[in-house]
Design an enzyme around this catalytic site. Structure first.
Site, mmCIF file in Angstrom:
data_model
loop_
_atom_site.group_PDB
_atom_site.id
_atom_site.type_symbol
_atom_site.label_atom_id
_atom_site.label_comp_id
_atom_site.label_asym_id
_atom_site.label_seq_id
_atom_site.Cartn_x
_atom_site.Cartn_y
_atom_site.Cartn_z
ATOM 1 N N LYS A 1 -1.955 3.521 -0.498
ATOM 2 C CA LYS A 1 -0.763 2.723 -0.790
ATOM 3 C C LYS A 1 -0.229 3.117 -2.164
ATOM 4 C CE LYS A 1 0.638 -2.038 -1.914
ATOM 5 N NZ LYS A 1 0.207 -3.450 -2.036
ATOM 6 N N LYS B 1 7.612 -12.449 -6.372
ATOM 7 C CA LYS B 1 6.374 -12.921 -6.978
ATOM 8 C C LYS B 1 6.675 -13.882 -8.134
ATOM 9 C CE LYS B 1 3.612 -8.749 -6.137
ATOM 10 N NZ LYS B 1 2.561 -9.350 -5.322
ATOM 11 N N ASP C 1 0.295 -1.139 -8.481
ATOM 12 C CA ASP C 1 0.205 -1.309 -7.040
ATOM 13 C C ASP C 1 0.189 0.033 -6.310
ATOM 14 O OD1 ASP C 1 -0.207 -3.226 -5.086
ATOM 15 O OD2 ASP C 1 1.911 -3.476 -4.620
ATOM 16 N N ASP D 1 6.569 -9.625 0.610
ATOM 17 C CA ASP D 1 5.525 -9.258 -0.351
ATOM 18 C C ASP D 1 4.271 -8.757 0.349
ATOM 19 O OD1 ASP D 1 4.483 -8.850 -2.876
ATOM 20 O OD2 ASP D 1 3.695 -10.881 -3.072
ATOM 21 N N GLU E 1 4.000 -5.980 1.873
ATOM 22 C CA GLU E 1 4.661 -4.700 2.137
ATOM 23 C C GLU E 1 3.701 -3.528 2.190
ATOM 24 O OE1 GLU E 1 3.500 -3.944 -1.731
ATOM 25 O OE2 GLU E 1 4.330 -5.806 -0.948
ATOM 26 N N ARG F 1 0.926 -3.084 3.781
ATOM 27 C CA ARG F 1 0.504 -2.787 5.156
ATOM 28 C C ARG F 1 1.610 -2.074 5.936
ATOM 29 N NH1 ARG F 1 -0.621 -8.996 6.073
ATOM 30 N NH2 ARG F 1 -1.081 -8.642 3.875
#
Length: 299
Positions: free
Chosen positions: A66, A78, A90, A149, A151, A153
């Protein structure tokens, strides 16, 4: 784009094959997860495919990372807190895949290894994807968005679909995926979930040898109903409980029967101060496990 440029440079330095897929290519390939998450951004997405192919490989391992370069949560914004500020990390899963791939030639890895870096950011704007949208992924499955949020996956789904098409003997995805994993296991332990216990055991053994704490959670099929949608194959979230597990159940829809392990590294992606081998800030967690797994891998 900068992540892709860095990956191309690292590949050249470390003997890897590399291919970069831009927005037009991703659209043509039907990678609706990547395109959907990227809709709100002014920065175009990039998928980077790294390849390492030795003579007479012992097997083919595919790693999917990711690479959400910044995650605001999108329309599901968020809270403005410390965790939001950390969302420049992230992309830690993609970074771990790139780091691991860069070592394979030097370590004379005997397995064929392919890495996918799924790179975009997730931002709110007039063009951002919305709750209620339905995305169609590379393998043809569809998901109704109930939380923008969730996202990670969505971008991993396209990478996992491609990994299956590549004829992988086994697949690992690695992602800073859920706060639920942090709630369950705290900041020092990653979650591992998979569909094939012998392969999950190999991943756990690699983590043990490299001092990366990991704990297995179940791929609880009885929770799959929480993802049911009236208009798509599934929703992208499964309700307030067991979020690390329902996220893994979502991902499992894209690997078929291929042995697969999912590493949720949202907890150990960073540390507030030096801690053992981990230095303050982003830790690079998972890189060592992936290197050990790849160098010991056989079909």
């Amino acid at each position: 784009r900068k992540m892709a440029e860095r990956a191309v440079a690292v590949a050249a330095e470390t003997g890897l094959g590399v291919e970069v897929f831009d927005k037009d290519k991703l659209l043509a390939m039907g990678c609706g997860g990547m395109i959907g998450v990227n809709q709100g951004s002014v920065e175009p997405p990039r998928m980077v495919k790294l390849t390492y192919t030795p003579k007479n490989p012992t097997g083919h391992l595919v790693l999917v990372g990711k690479g959400v370069m910044y995650d605001s949560g999108g329309i599901s914004l968020k809270p403005s807190d410390g965790m939001h500020a950390k969302m420049k990390m992230d992309m830690s899963g993609a970074a771990a895949v790139l780091g691991a791939m860069s070592t394979l030639k030097a370590l004379k890895c005997k397995a064929q290894v392919t890495g996918y870096l799924m790179c975009t950011d997730n931002l709110p704007s007039g063009s951002a994807f919305k709750l209620g949208d339905v995305l169609t992924f590379r393998n043809g499955k569809t998901a109704e968005i109930h939380n923008t949020d969730a996202e990670g996956r969505l971008v991993l789904a396209d990478g996992l679909s491609l990994a299956v098409e590549d004829g992988a003997d086994a697949i690992v995805d690695i992602a800073t995926l859920t706060g639920a994993a942090v709630a369950a296991l705290g900041p020092k332990i990653a979650a591992v979930i998979g569909n094939d216990q012998p392969f999950v055991d190999k991943v756990k053994a690699a983590a043990g040898r490299t001092d990366e704490s990991m704990w297995q959670l179940p791929l609880a099929k009885e929770y799959r109903k929480f993802l049911d949608s009236q208009v798509a194959d599934m929703k992208n979230v499964g309700g307030p409980y067991g979020g690390a597990i329902t996220a893994a159940l979502f991902l499992s829809e894209f690997v078929g029967s291929t042995p697969w392990a999912h590493l949720d590294i949202a907890g150990p992606m960073d540390v507030d101060g030096d801690d053992g081998w981990m230095s303050r800030g982003a830790t690079g967690y998972g890189t060592r496990t992936l290197i050990d797994l790849a160098t010991s891998f056989s079909r």
